[in-house]
Scaffold this motif. Structure first.
Motif, PDB file in Angstrom:
ATOM      1  N   ASN A   1       0.819  -1.217   0.000  1.00 13.07           N
ATOM      2  CA  ASN A   1       0.000   0.000   0.000  1.00 13.07           C
ATOM      3  C   ASN A   1       0.851   1.265   0.000  1.00 13.07           C
ATOM      4  O   ASN A   1       2.080   1.221  -0.022  1.00 13.07           O
ATOM      5  CB  ASN A   1      -1.028  -0.035   1.129  1.00 13.07           C
ATOM      6  CG  ASN A   1      -0.428   0.061   2.522  1.00 13.07           C
ATOM      7  OD1 ASN A   1       0.630   0.643   2.734  1.00 13.07           O
ATOM      8  ND2 ASN A   1      -1.124  -0.506   3.507  1.00 13.07           N
ATOM      9  N   GLN A   2       0.162   2.391   0.026  1.00 17.38           N
ATOM     10  CA  GLN A   2       0.864   3.664  -0.137  1.00 17.38           C
ATOM     11  C   GLN A   2       1.861   3.931   0.980  1.00 17.38           C
ATOM     12  O   GLN A   2       2.962   4.439   0.731  1.00 17.38           O
ATOM     13  CB  GLN A   2      -0.160   4.796  -0.214  1.00 17.38           C
ATOM     14  CG  GLN A   2      -0.948   4.802  -1.515  1.00 17.38           C
ATOM     15  CD  GLN A   2      -2.011   5.874  -1.537  1.00 17.38           C
ATOM     16  OE1 GLN A   2      -2.912   5.900  -0.705  1.00 17.38           O
ATOM     17  NE2 GLN A   2      -1.913   6.781  -2.494  1.00 17.38           N
ATOM     18  N   ARG A   3       1.515   3.613   2.211  1.00 18.01           N
ATOM     19  CA  ARG A   3       2.432   3.894   3.315  1.00 18.01           C
ATOM     20  C   ARG A   3       3.697   3.036   3.208  1.00 18.01           C
ATOM     21  O   ARG A   3       4.803   3.509   3.491  1.00 18.01           O
ATOM     22  CB  ARG A   3       1.733   3.675   4.656  1.00 18.01           C
ATOM     23  CG  ARG A   3       0.703   4.742   4.992  1.00 18.01           C
ATOM     24  CD  ARG A   3       1.354   6.088   5.267  1.00 18.01           C
ATOM     25  NE  ARG A   3       0.378   7.113   5.580  1.00 18.01           N
ATOM     26  CZ  ARG A   3      -0.006   8.091   4.759  1.00 18.01           C
ATOM     27  NH1 ARG A   3       0.536   8.183   3.551  1.00 18.01           N
ATOM     28  NH2 ARG A   3      -0.898   8.982   5.132  1.00 18.01           N
TER      29      ARG A   3
ATOM     30  N   ALA B   1       6.654  -4.716  -9.658  1.00 18.66           N
ATOM     31  CA  ALA B   1       5.275  -4.918  -9.219  1.00 18.66           C
ATOM     32  C   ALA B   1       4.291  -4.878 -10.381  1.00 18.66           C
ATOM     33  O   ALA B   1       4.582  -4.366 -11.460  1.00 18.66           O
ATOM     34  CB  ALA B   1       4.908  -3.851  -8.202  1.00 18.66           C
ATOM     35  N   THR B   2       3.102  -5.396 -10.126  1.00 18.35           N
ATOM     36  CA  THR B   2       1.962  -5.177 -11.013  1.00 18.35           C
ATOM     37  C   THR B   2       1.301  -3.874 -10.590  1.00 18.35           C
ATOM     38  O   THR B   2       0.981  -3.697  -9.412  1.00 18.35           O
ATOM     39  CB  THR B   2       0.951  -6.332 -10.899  1.00 18.35           C
ATOM     40  OG1 THR B   2       1.593  -7.545 -11.311  1.00 18.35           O
ATOM     41  CG2 THR B   2      -0.266  -6.082 -11.771  1.00 18.35           C
ATOM     42  N   PRO B   3       1.100  -2.935 -11.513  1.00 12.71           N
ATOM     43  CA  PRO B   3       0.564  -1.628 -11.122  1.00 12.71           C
ATOM     44  C   PRO B   3      -0.912  -1.677 -10.735  1.00 12.71           C
ATOM     45  O   PRO B   3      -1.635  -2.614 -11.088  1.00 12.71           O
ATOM     46  CB  PRO B   3       0.780  -0.781 -12.384  1.00 12.71           C
ATOM     47  CG  PRO B   3       0.764  -1.769 -13.503  1.00 12.71           C
ATOM     48  CD  PRO B   3       1.392  -3.015 -12.952  1.00 12.71           C
TER      49      PRO B   3
ATOM     50  N   TRP C   1      -9.230  -2.026  -4.635  1.00 11.49           N
ATOM     51  CA  TRP C   1      -7.935  -1.344  -4.534  1.00 11.49           C
ATOM     52  C   TRP C   1      -7.985   0.057  -5.131  1.00 11.49           C
ATOM     53  O   TRP C   1      -7.082   0.494  -5.819  1.00 11.49           O
ATOM     54  CB  TRP C   1      -6.803  -2.186  -5.135  1.00 11.49           C
ATOM     55  CG  TRP C   1      -6.744  -3.577  -4.596  1.00 11.49           C
ATOM     56  CD1 TRP C   1      -6.803  -4.736  -5.310  1.00 11.49           C
ATOM     57  CD2 TRP C   1      -6.632  -3.973  -3.223  1.00 11.49           C
ATOM     58  NE1 TRP C   1      -6.741  -5.826  -4.467  1.00 11.49           N
ATOM     59  CE2 TRP C   1      -6.640  -5.385  -3.179  1.00 11.49           C
ATOM     60  CE3 TRP C   1      -6.549  -3.274  -2.011  1.00 11.49           C
ATOM     61  CZ2 TRP C   1      -6.554  -6.110  -1.988  1.00 11.49           C
ATOM     62  CZ3 TRP C   1      -6.472  -4.002  -0.827  1.00 11.49           C
ATOM     63  CH2 TRP C   1      -6.466  -5.384  -0.824  1.00 11.49           C
ATOM     64  N   TYR C   2      -9.126   0.732  -4.868  1.00  8.85           N
ATOM     65  CA  TYR C   2      -9.284   2.165  -5.179  1.00  8.85           C
ATOM     66  C   TYR C   2      -9.275   2.454  -6.680  1.00  8.85           C
ATOM     67  O   TYR C   2      -8.904   3.542  -7.105  1.00  8.85           O
ATOM     68  CB  TYR C   2      -8.211   2.996  -4.449  1.00  8.85           C
ATOM     69  CG  TYR C   2      -7.981   2.504  -3.051  1.00  8.85           C
ATOM     70  CD1 TYR C   2      -9.002   2.572  -2.103  1.00  8.85           C
ATOM     71  CD2 TYR C   2      -6.784   1.903  -2.681  1.00  8.85           C
ATOM     72  CE1 TYR C   2      -8.831   2.058  -0.820  1.00  8.85           C
ATOM     73  CE2 TYR C   2      -6.607   1.390  -1.397  1.00  8.85           C
ATOM     74  CZ  TYR C   2      -7.631   1.472  -0.474  1.00  8.85           C
ATOM     75  OH  TYR C   2      -7.456   0.959   0.789  1.00  8.85           O
ATOM     76  N   THR C   3      -9.706   1.495  -7.491  1.00  6.10           N
ATOM     77  CA  THR C   3      -9.725   1.718  -8.934  1.00  6.10           C
ATOM     78  C   THR C   3     -11.044   2.313  -9.424  1.00  6.10           C
ATOM     79  O   THR C   3     -11.122   2.706 -10.589  1.00  6.10           O
ATOM     80  CB  THR C   3      -9.437   0.410  -9.702  1.00  6.10           C
ATOM     81  OG1 THR C   3     -10.333  -0.616  -9.248  1.00  6.10           O
ATOM     82  CG2 THR C   3      -7.999  -0.033  -9.478  1.00  6.10           C
ATOM     83  N   HIS C   4     -12.063   2.353  -8.579  1.00  2.34           N
ATOM     84  CA  HIS C   4     -13.263   3.121  -8.934  1.00  2.34           C
ATOM     85  C   HIS C   4     -12.839   4.585  -9.041  1.00  2.34           C
ATOM     86  O   HIS C   4     -12.032   5.069  -8.234  1.00  2.34           O
ATOM     87  CB  HIS C   4     -14.328   2.948  -7.857  1.00  2.34           C
ATOM     88  CG  HIS C   4     -15.642   3.588  -8.189  1.00  2.34           C
ATOM     89  ND1 HIS C   4     -15.822   4.959  -8.162  1.00  2.34           N
ATOM     90  CD2 HIS C   4     -16.837   3.055  -8.559  1.00  2.34           C
ATOM     91  CE1 HIS C   4     -17.073   5.241  -8.493  1.00  2.34           C
ATOM     92  NE2 HIS C   4     -17.705   4.098  -8.741  1.00  2.34           N
TER      93      HIS C   4
ATOM     94  N   SER D   1       1.817   5.091  -5.258  1.00  4.27           N
ATOM     95  CA  SER D   1       0.636   4.309  -5.625  1.00  4.27           C
ATOM     96  C   SER D   1       0.715   2.908  -5.040  1.00  4.27           C
ATOM     97  O   SER D   1       1.795   2.299  -4.994  1.00  4.27           O
ATOM     98  CB  SER D   1       0.518   4.200  -7.143  1.00  4.27           C
ATOM     99  OG  SER D   1       0.255   5.450  -7.728  1.00  4.27           O
ATOM    100  N   LEU D   2      -0.423   2.412  -4.612  1.00  6.06           N
ATOM    101  CA  LEU D   2      -0.547   1.015  -4.231  1.00  6.06           C
ATOM    102  C   LEU D   2      -0.183   0.141  -5.422  1.00  6.06           C
ATOM    103  O   LEU D   2      -0.420   0.508  -6.584  1.00  6.06           O
ATOM    104  CB  LEU D   2      -1.983   0.766  -3.797  1.00  6.06           C
ATOM    105  CG  LEU D   2      -2.470  -0.653  -3.554  1.00  6.06           C
ATOM    106  CD1 LEU D   2      -3.450  -0.667  -2.386  1.00  6.06           C
ATOM    107  CD2 LEU D   2      -3.168  -1.208  -4.800  1.00  6.06           C
ATOM    108  N   CYS D   3       0.390  -1.033  -5.155  1.00  6.27           N
ATOM    109  CA  CYS D   3       0.731  -1.966  -6.224  1.00  6.27           C
ATOM    110  C   CYS D   3       0.692  -3.382  -5.683  1.00  6.27           C
ATOM    111  O   CYS D   3       0.464  -3.595  -4.480  1.00  6.27           O
ATOM    112  CB  CYS D   3       2.093  -1.654  -6.825  1.00  6.27           C
ATOM    113  SG  CYS D   3       3.463  -1.785  -5.644  1.00  6.27           S
ATOM    114  N   ASP D   4       0.892  -4.351  -6.554  1.00  2.00           N
ATOM    115  CA  ASP D   4       0.945  -5.758  -6.150  1.00  2.00           C
ATOM    116  C   ASP D   4       2.387  -6.222  -6.298  1.00  2.00           C
ATOM    117  O   ASP D   4       2.866  -6.450  -7.413  1.00  2.00           O
ATOM    118  CB  ASP D   4       0.004  -6.589  -7.015  1.00  2.00           C
ATOM    119  CG  ASP D   4      -0.176  -8.010  -6.499  1.00  2.00           C
ATOM    120  OD1 ASP D   4       0.845  -8.696  -6.334  1.00  2.00           O
ATOM    121  OD2 ASP D   4      -1.321  -8.419  -6.270  1.00  2.00           O
ATOM    122  N   LEU D   5       3.079  -6.314  -5.183  1.00  2.00           N
ATOM    123  CA  LEU D   5       4.498  -6.693  -5.178  1.00  2.00           C
ATOM    124  C   LEU D   5       4.658  -7.937  -4.306  1.00  2.00           C
ATOM    125  O   LEU D   5       4.738  -7.848  -3.080  1.00  2.00           O
ATOM    126  CB  LEU D   5       5.351  -5.545  -4.632  1.00  2.00           C
ATOM    127  CG  LEU D   5       6.860  -5.763  -4.592  1.00  2.00           C
ATOM    128  CD1 LEU D   5       7.411  -6.067  -5.985  1.00  2.00           C
ATOM    129  CD2 LEU D   5       7.563  -4.546  -3.999  1.00  2.00           C
TER     130      LEU D   5
END
Length: 583
Positions: A54-56, A74-76, A100-103, A117-121
């Motif tokens: 996440n962002q933090r 990561a996957t964005p 994951w806040y994509t709305h 930005s949040l990502c999938d890592l």
């Protein structure tokens, strides 16, 4: 334990090289603190396990200069958000969520909350980035080395470790020890720190496999796909999961089992069959990489330190994977602790500063465990909407699914109930406030004496920007030489920062005086028209909460330590800094 002679000495010994230990090592090494990391395994994680970053957590990587490496691996976010509910990947869809806040609404709030930005890592990609940074910056990393025991005294900690290759045991003497040794923490056990909650509920199976599923997912890109299937049994329910590890050819299939029947012994053929069932097409070639067994836990520590020993990560918070809070909170544990250790070890802060690790991070552990548990408890609502029992058989599941499509008043009722239950699970992915709104209360936060006004919205769901002491520095974009600069980047890097405006000349002198007296550098950044950084959008002026001649004192972990509304407070900067440093 008989105190062994120390074959090695260091300032901080870190036990464990997972997200908590590896990030702590990278931070300490970056701050110039000598540290040794011991890890009983032969290398970093060889499975993807944790993945939401996440962002933090990304902000910590940014502060370490590692954000670009992490983002590249990561996957964005834009490929993470199509959360599908279906019978299988190739089967009938029931509905989707934008997670994951994509709305668009949540995306805007996500982008306003941080420069990151949040990502999938996945964990097997995150850990090498952190541990390599730690080693390249001076940390000593020792794999195949297991903690056996430790004792502490007034001056430090002596640990006994075993080399798992040679069998030799030797001692390591350190000033402090960080136990980042996971959910079965020996350090926690030896300290006797109290845990609240339950371990081992809901048996689950992770099957890591390779399969090209591009044709089934590239038009609906997401990091997770959930399936109502009989026999899946995830956490006692009929939910099977496909989790993307790498778009779109590396995956984790999450299945379940009845813990009352014992741990299953799955063959490769069993694993392939489960993967095919989740995919819904047994003609897809599947290559099994690994199979692992795990359980759902709901546990947090009510204390995270004793003397010179601190615990971080899964050692002190263990919970369901909902909300993706585990590795992120683990990294934040180290971000809170490591600058404090650096200052105490340099003699720039009193040892009492370290006590604030307990006051600040124990409440966070409790919050995230409860949040993940509450989110997990929303899943049964899907079954209740379909009038299904837990772990339904195939006939019962098929009948309920067929009932969703009936063109009858009863079908209408089922559809409405299921849609409501499905949307209720969104909080299991979109809990932005839990990720970003930590509010610290400790002696390292100098409160103004006045209560902070309540946030206008639910702080578990929505990000709340505030400069009240104890809050995280808000994100805004500034400009310098006509180029955008994140306010975040003016601070951190292990040091204190004073932010002031065009009329803040008094703060330059106050900061220099405080630094001279205390021996702690305080960088001063001026913001506004004609200043070091210009508030071109007016966003800093709108959120800073002080006048043009006021100031914010920002800790190395980007938390607001103290603020003064006007330059009248400049005379108090030295005593404020002295107080929060326990001098």
């Amino acid at each position: 334990m008989t105190t062994p002679s120390a074959a090695a000495e260091t300032e901080v010994l870190i036990v464990g090289a997972g997200p908590a230990g590896a990030s702590a090592a990278a931070l300490l090494a970056s701050y110039g603190v000598s540290c040794i990391v011991v890890n009983k395994y032969p290398g970093v994680s060889n499975t993807p396990r944790a993945h939401i970053t996440n962002q933090r957590a990304m902000e910590v990587l940014r502060d370490l200069g590692l954000e670009d490496k992490a983002a590249a691996a990561a996957t964005p976010q834009r490929l993470m958000g199509e959360h599908v509910y279906a019978t299988s990947l190739a089967g009938r869809e029931f509905g989707r969520l934008r997670t994951w806040y994509t709305h668009p609404h949540f995306q805007a709030e996500h982008d306003l909350a941080s420069p990151c930005s949040l990502c999938d890592l996945p964990q097997d990609l995150l850990e090498p980035i952190l541990i390599n940074a730690a080693a390249s910056r001076g940390a000593s990393v020792r794999f195949n080395t297991e903690l056996v025991d430790f004792v502490q005294d007034a001056d430090g900690v002596t640990a006994l470790v075993a080399d798992k290759v040679t069998g030799a045991e030797y001692g390591i003497r350190s000033k402090y020890l960080i136990g980042a040794d996971g959910g079965n923490s020996l350090v926690m056990e030896k300290l006797g720190l109290p845990l609240v909650g339950e371990m081992g509920g809901g048996g689950s199976v992770n099957i890591v496999f390779e399969a090209d599923l591009t044709r089934l997912v590239e038009h609906r890109p997401g990091d997770m796909y959930w399936f109502l299937q009989s026999g899946a049994g995830h956490d006692g329910l009929g939910i099977g999961v496909l989790r993307m590890v790498r778009p779109w050819d590396r995956w984790i299939g999450v299945w379940g089992y009845d813990e009352a029947e014992g741990r299953p012994e799955l063959t490769e053929d069993d694993a392939v069959a489960i993967a095919h069932r989740l995919i819904g097409d047994d003609t897809v070639p599947v290559k099994i990489e690994s199979v692992s067994i795990w359980s759902i836990n709901h546990v947090y520590a009510t204390d995270n330190m004793k003397g010179r020993v601190f615990c971080a990560g899964d050692a002190v918070h263990r919970h369901p994977p909902m909300n993706g809070l585990g590795s992120n909170t683990s990294i934040q544990d180290g971000y809170n602790l490591c600058w404090k250790l650096a200052l105490v070890l340099r003699g720039q802060a009193g040892p009492e500063l370290l006590e604030t690790y307990r006051a600040e991070r124990v409440p966070v552990a409790e919050q995230i465990v409860k949040r993940a548990g509450t989110s997990n408890a929303l899943i049964p609502g899907l079954f209740q909407a379909l009038d299904l029992p837990a772990a339904p058989d195939e006939h019962t599941m098929a009948r309920a699914v067929a009932g969703l499509e009936e063109a009858t008043p009863e079908g209408t009722g089922r559809r409405r109930a299921f849609e409501k239950a499905m949307h209720a699970t969104l909080i299991g992915f979109n809990a932005h406030g839990v990720e970003t709104n930590q509010r610290y209360r400790s002696s390292a936060i100098l409160d103004e004496g006045a209560a902070e006004p309540p946030a206008p919205r639910d702080e578990e769901v929505y990000h709340h920007a505030s400069t009240h002491p104890g809050r995280h520095l808000p994100h805004v974009w500034l400009t310098r030489d006509q180029r955008r600069v994140a306010l975040f980047d003016l601070c951190g890097k292990g040091g204190f920062t004073l932010l002031t405006g065009p009329r803040g000349a008094a703060w330059q002198e106050a900061a220099a005086k405080a630094a001279a007296v205390l021996g702690v550098p305080v960088r001063v950044r001026t913001i506004g028209l004609g200043c070091d950084y210009e508030d071109s959008y007016g966003d800093y002026g709108a959120v800073c909460g002080v006048e043009e001649d006021g100031a914010l004192l920002v800790r190395p972990d980007h938390m607001i330590a103290w603020r003064a509304a006007t330059s009248a407070g400049a005379a108090g900067l030295g005593s404020a800094l002295s107080g929060l440093l326990s001098r």
